[in-house]
Scaffold this motif. Structure first.
Motif, PDB file in Angstrom:
ATOM      1  N   GLY A  60       1.289   5.743  -9.602  1.00  0.00           N
ATOM      2  CA  GLY A  60       0.375   5.759 -10.749  1.00  0.00           C
ATOM      3  C   GLY A  60       0.141   4.369 -11.304  1.00  0.00           C
ATOM      4  O   GLY A  60      -1.003   3.938 -11.506  1.00  0.00           O
ATOM      5  N   LEU A  61       1.242   3.630 -11.514  1.00  0.00           N
ATOM      6  CA  LEU A  61       1.135   2.263 -12.023  1.00  0.00           C
ATOM      7  C   LEU A  61       0.452   1.353 -11.001  1.00  0.00           C
ATOM      8  O   LEU A  61      -0.380   0.515 -11.355  1.00  0.00           O
ATOM      9  CB  LEU A  61       2.526   1.714 -12.353  1.00  0.00           C
ATOM     10  N   GLY A  62       0.816   1.533  -9.736  1.00  0.00           N
ATOM     11  CA  GLY A  62       0.245   0.697  -8.686  1.00  0.00           C
ATOM     12  C   GLY A  62      -1.251   0.880  -8.537  1.00  0.00           C
ATOM     13  O   GLY A  62      -1.996  -0.097  -8.451  1.00  0.00           O
ATOM     14  N   LEU A  63      -1.707   2.140  -8.527  1.00  0.00           N
ATOM     15  CA  LEU A  63      -3.150   2.404  -8.382  1.00  0.00           C
ATOM     16  C   LEU A  63      -3.921   1.894  -9.593  1.00  0.00           C
ATOM     17  O   LEU A  63      -5.033   1.380  -9.447  1.00  0.00           O
ATOM     18  CB  LEU A  63      -3.384   3.908  -8.191  1.00  0.00           C
ATOM     19  N   ARG A  64      -3.342   2.043 -10.774  1.00  0.00           N
ATOM     20  CA  ARG A  64      -4.016   1.536 -11.965  1.00  0.00           C
ATOM     21  C   ARG A  64      -4.185   0.020 -11.877  1.00  0.00           C
ATOM     22  O   ARG A  64      -5.248  -0.530 -12.210  1.00  0.00           O
ATOM     23  CB  ARG A  64      -3.226   1.905 -13.227  1.00  0.00           C
ATOM     24  N   SER A  65      -3.127  -0.663 -11.413  1.00  0.00           N
ATOM     25  CA  SER A  65      -3.188  -2.115 -11.278  1.00  0.00           C
ATOM     26  C   SER A  65      -4.222  -2.537 -10.236  1.00  0.00           C
ATOM     27  O   SER A  65      -4.961  -3.500 -10.434  1.00  0.00           O
ATOM     28  CB  SER A  65      -1.803  -2.652 -10.891  1.00  0.00           C
ATOM     29  N   VAL A  66      -4.279  -1.792  -9.117  1.00  0.00           N
ATOM     30  CA  VAL A  66      -5.252  -2.102  -8.058  1.00  0.00           C
ATOM     31  C   VAL A  66      -6.677  -1.932  -8.578  1.00  0.00           C
ATOM     32  O   VAL A  66      -7.553  -2.766  -8.323  1.00  0.00           O
ATOM     33  CB  VAL A  66      -5.010  -1.200  -6.822  1.00  0.00           C
ATOM     34  N   LEU A  67      -6.925  -0.857  -9.330  1.00  0.00           N
ATOM     35  CA  LEU A  67      -8.274  -0.612  -9.864  1.00  0.00           C
ATOM     36  C   LEU A  67      -8.672  -1.685 -10.878  1.00  0.00           C
ATOM     37  O   LEU A  67      -9.826  -2.092 -10.936  1.00  0.00           O
ATOM     38  CB  LEU A  67      -8.330   0.784 -10.510  1.00  0.00           C
ATOM     39  N   VAL A 111      -9.194  -1.716  -0.749  1.00  0.00           N
ATOM     40  CA  VAL A 111      -9.667  -0.419  -0.231  1.00  0.00           C
ATOM     41  C   VAL A 111      -8.531   0.274   0.517  1.00  0.00           C
ATOM     42  O   VAL A 111      -8.281   1.472   0.334  1.00  0.00           O
ATOM     43  CB  VAL A 111     -10.884  -0.608   0.698  1.00  0.00           C
ATOM     44  N   PHE A 112      -7.812  -0.489   1.371  1.00  0.00           N
ATOM     45  CA  PHE A 112      -6.713   0.086   2.138  1.00  0.00           C
ATOM     46  C   PHE A 112      -5.545   0.481   1.231  1.00  0.00           C
ATOM     47  O   PHE A 112      -4.915   1.521   1.435  1.00  0.00           O
ATOM     48  CB  PHE A 112      -6.232  -0.902   3.204  1.00  0.00           C
ATOM     49  N   ILE A 113      -5.268  -0.353   0.224  1.00  0.00           N
ATOM     50  CA  ILE A 113      -4.168  -0.064  -0.695  1.00  0.00           C
ATOM     51  C   ILE A 113      -4.473   1.184  -1.522  1.00  0.00           C
ATOM     52  O   ILE A 113      -3.595   2.029  -1.748  1.00  0.00           O
ATOM     53  CB  ILE A 113      -3.895  -1.276  -1.620  1.00  0.00           C
ATOM     54  N   PHE A 114      -5.727   1.326  -1.953  1.00  0.00           N
ATOM     55  CA  PHE A 114      -6.127   2.512  -2.710  1.00  0.00           C
ATOM     56  C   PHE A 114      -5.945   3.780  -1.862  1.00  0.00           C
ATOM     57  O   PHE A 114      -5.433   4.794  -2.343  1.00  0.00           O
ATOM     58  CB  PHE A 114      -7.590   2.379  -3.153  1.00  0.00           C
ATOM     59  N   ASN A 115      -6.358   3.721  -0.610  1.00  0.00           N
ATOM     60  CA  ASN A 115      -6.211   4.878   0.275  1.00  0.00           C
ATOM     61  C   ASN A 115      -4.749   5.175   0.578  1.00  0.00           C
ATOM     62  O   ASN A 115      -4.366   6.346   0.726  1.00  0.00           O
ATOM     63  CB  ASN A 115      -6.978   4.641   1.579  1.00  0.00           C
ATOM     64  N   LEU A 116      -3.924   4.128   0.661  1.00  0.00           N
ATOM     65  CA  LEU A 116      -2.483   4.306   0.860  1.00  0.00           C
ATOM     66  C   LEU A 116      -1.884   5.070  -0.321  1.00  0.00           C
ATOM     67  O   LEU A 116      -1.103   6.020  -0.142  1.00  0.00           O
ATOM     68  CB  LEU A 116      -1.819   2.930   0.998  1.00  0.00           C
ATOM     69  N   GLY A 117      -2.278   4.688  -1.538  1.00  0.00           N
ATOM     70  CA  GLY A 117      -1.808   5.380  -2.741  1.00  0.00           C
ATOM     71  C   GLY A 117      -2.312   6.810  -2.809  1.00  0.00           C
ATOM     72  O   GLY A 117      -1.577   7.725  -3.226  1.00  0.00           O
ATOM     73  N   LEU A 118      -3.555   7.036  -2.393  1.00  0.00           N
ATOM     74  CA  LEU A 118      -4.131   8.380  -2.389  1.00  0.00           C
ATOM     75  C   LEU A 118      -3.359   9.294  -1.435  1.00  0.00           C
ATOM     76  O   LEU A 118      -3.062  10.453  -1.756  1.00  0.00           O
ATOM     77  CB  LEU A 118      -5.604   8.305  -1.971  1.00  0.00           C
ATOM     78  N   ALA A 119      -3.009   8.772  -0.251  1.00  0.00           N
ATOM     79  CA  ALA A 119      -2.223   9.544   0.721  1.00  0.00           C
ATOM     80  C   ALA A 119      -0.862   9.917   0.133  1.00  0.00           C
ATOM     81  O   ALA A 119      -0.377  11.049   0.310  1.00  0.00           O
ATOM     82  CB  ALA A 119      -2.050   8.736   2.008  1.00  0.00           C
ATOM     83  N   ASP A 120      -0.243   8.980  -0.588  1.00  0.00           N
ATOM     84  CA  ASP A 120       1.061   9.245  -1.208  1.00  0.00           C
ATOM     85  C   ASP A 120       0.979  10.357  -2.247  1.00  0.00           C
ATOM     86  O   ASP A 120       1.813  11.266  -2.272  1.00  0.00           O
ATOM     87  CB  ASP A 120       1.600   7.970  -1.875  1.00  0.00           C
ATOM     88  N   ILE A 121      -0.025  10.283  -3.113  1.00  0.00           N
ATOM     89  CA  ILE A 121      -0.148  11.261  -4.201  1.00  0.00           C
ATOM     90  C   ILE A 121      -0.455  12.652  -3.655  1.00  0.00           C
ATOM     91  O   ILE A 121       0.075  13.657  -4.158  1.00  0.00           O
ATOM     92  CB  ILE A 121      -1.198  10.789  -5.228  1.00  0.00           C
TER      93      ILE A 121
END
Length: 326
Positions: free
Chosen positions: A41-48, A59-69
């Motif tokens: 949650g914190l990581g995706l917010r920081s990336v955005l 883009v890749f980091i966002f998709n990595l976080g999406l896969a995790d969630i």
């Protein structure tokens, strides 16, 4: 037939002598769910928030976080399953969906980590040649391709029975004994395409990249340090989460196939326990993947420290108020 079934059941009991899974996995799932949701949650917010600054890799980091969630949201149902003594109460369709999301997370994570590695390799080894040629549109298109490839690899697993015949209260992570031989062939092919090939690409990129970093003094020191940090994170993820899981999963399937054919190897019980431990370790990738966010954004570190400080202050305040009341 009755005698054969009795012998098979006896061999299963001898080879897998106690319920290690039900005792080991639930605490791991609880830890991964809490840690993973907070960190992602914190990581995706920081990336955005830093989307423009991070560039195409975001883009890749966002998709990595999406896969995790996507995977983390299925863990509460698996916790209920093991706490109820391997009794699945959510229906066969949702059992298959839960396992499908696990595979999407696992192979999606490997795919996006490979993309990040290739991106880092190109940025260091071929900076002038690649400058301006890789756009956000390219990154989005590559991400869509990764999702499609992972889905195609994982889809056959949806059509394999996840419970014994006439018993829908089970939710196997692989399949029942009847289909083990075919599933082992599928699993070996899946391991090759979904894990071994991305691992080879990643190792090739970093092998060449380290050689360039060591022999080129003109490369920025900060870039060198970031690249070495990412290499360390990837070594951690592959050695702790991915390599043991794929080796022990296939060995466990081979062991189960041997039991069906009437052989119980001395190593069967050790492989079974090792496989269950590797299942716990592989789900840790959802809690460890946010380390990639730390690599690209220092904000996550400060946010995590702030969150821990607030939690400590809340606990201290609660303890002090209890002492005052007494």
């Amino acid at each position: 037939t009755l005698s054969a079934n009795h012998t098979h059941a006896l061999l299963q009991t001898l080879c897998h002598c106690f319920d290690f899974t039900g005792k080991f996995l639930p605490p791991v799932y609880i830890l991964v769910f809490i840690t993973g949701m907070v960190a992602n949650g914190l990581g995706l917010r920081s990336v955005l928030q830093k989307w423009e600054k991070l560039g195409n890799v975001s883009v890749f980091i966002f998709n990595l976080g999406l896969a995790d969630i996507l995977y983390l949201l299925t863990l509460p149902f698996l916790m209920v399953y093991y706490f109820k003594g391997d009794q699945w109460i959510f229906g066969e369709a949702f059992c298959k969906t839960t396992r499908f999301f696990f595979n999407l997370n696992l192979y999606g994570s490997i795919g996006f980590l490979t993309c990040i590695s290739v991106y880092r390799y190109l940025a260091i080894v071929h900076p002038m040649r690649m400058m301006g040629r890789i756009t956000v549109t390219h990154s989005v298109a590559i991400s869509v391709m990764v999702w499609l490839l992972v889905s195609v690899q994982s889809l056959p697993d949806m059509f394999v029975p996840k419970s014994p015949i006439n018993n829908t209260k089970k939710c196997f992570d692989t399949t029942s004994e009847k289909y083990i031989e075919d599933y082992l062939k599928y699993s070996l092919g899946w391991t090759l395409t979904g894990f071994c090939i991305p691992l080879f690409i990643t190792l090739s990129c970093y092998g060449h990249m380290i050689a360039v970093l060591c022999h080129n003094d003109n490369i920025d020191e900060v870039l060198k340090q970031r690249s070495l940090k990412l290499l360390f994170i990837l070594i951690l993820l592959f050695s702790v989460c991915y390599i043991p899981y794929h080796i022990l999963k296939n060995l466990n399937l081979l062991s189960r196939l041997s039991v069906i054919k009437g052989t119980c190897h001395k190593w069967s019980n050790g492989v079974y326990i090792g496989h269950q431990i590797s299942r716990g370790l592989v789900c840790l990738n959802s809690a460890l993947n946010p380390l990639v966010y730390l690599h690209v954004s220092e904000d996550v570190c400060s946010q995590l420290r702030q969150l821990l400080q607030q939690a400590r202050q809340a606990v201290t305040s609660l303890y002090t108020s209890n002492l005052t009341d007494t």
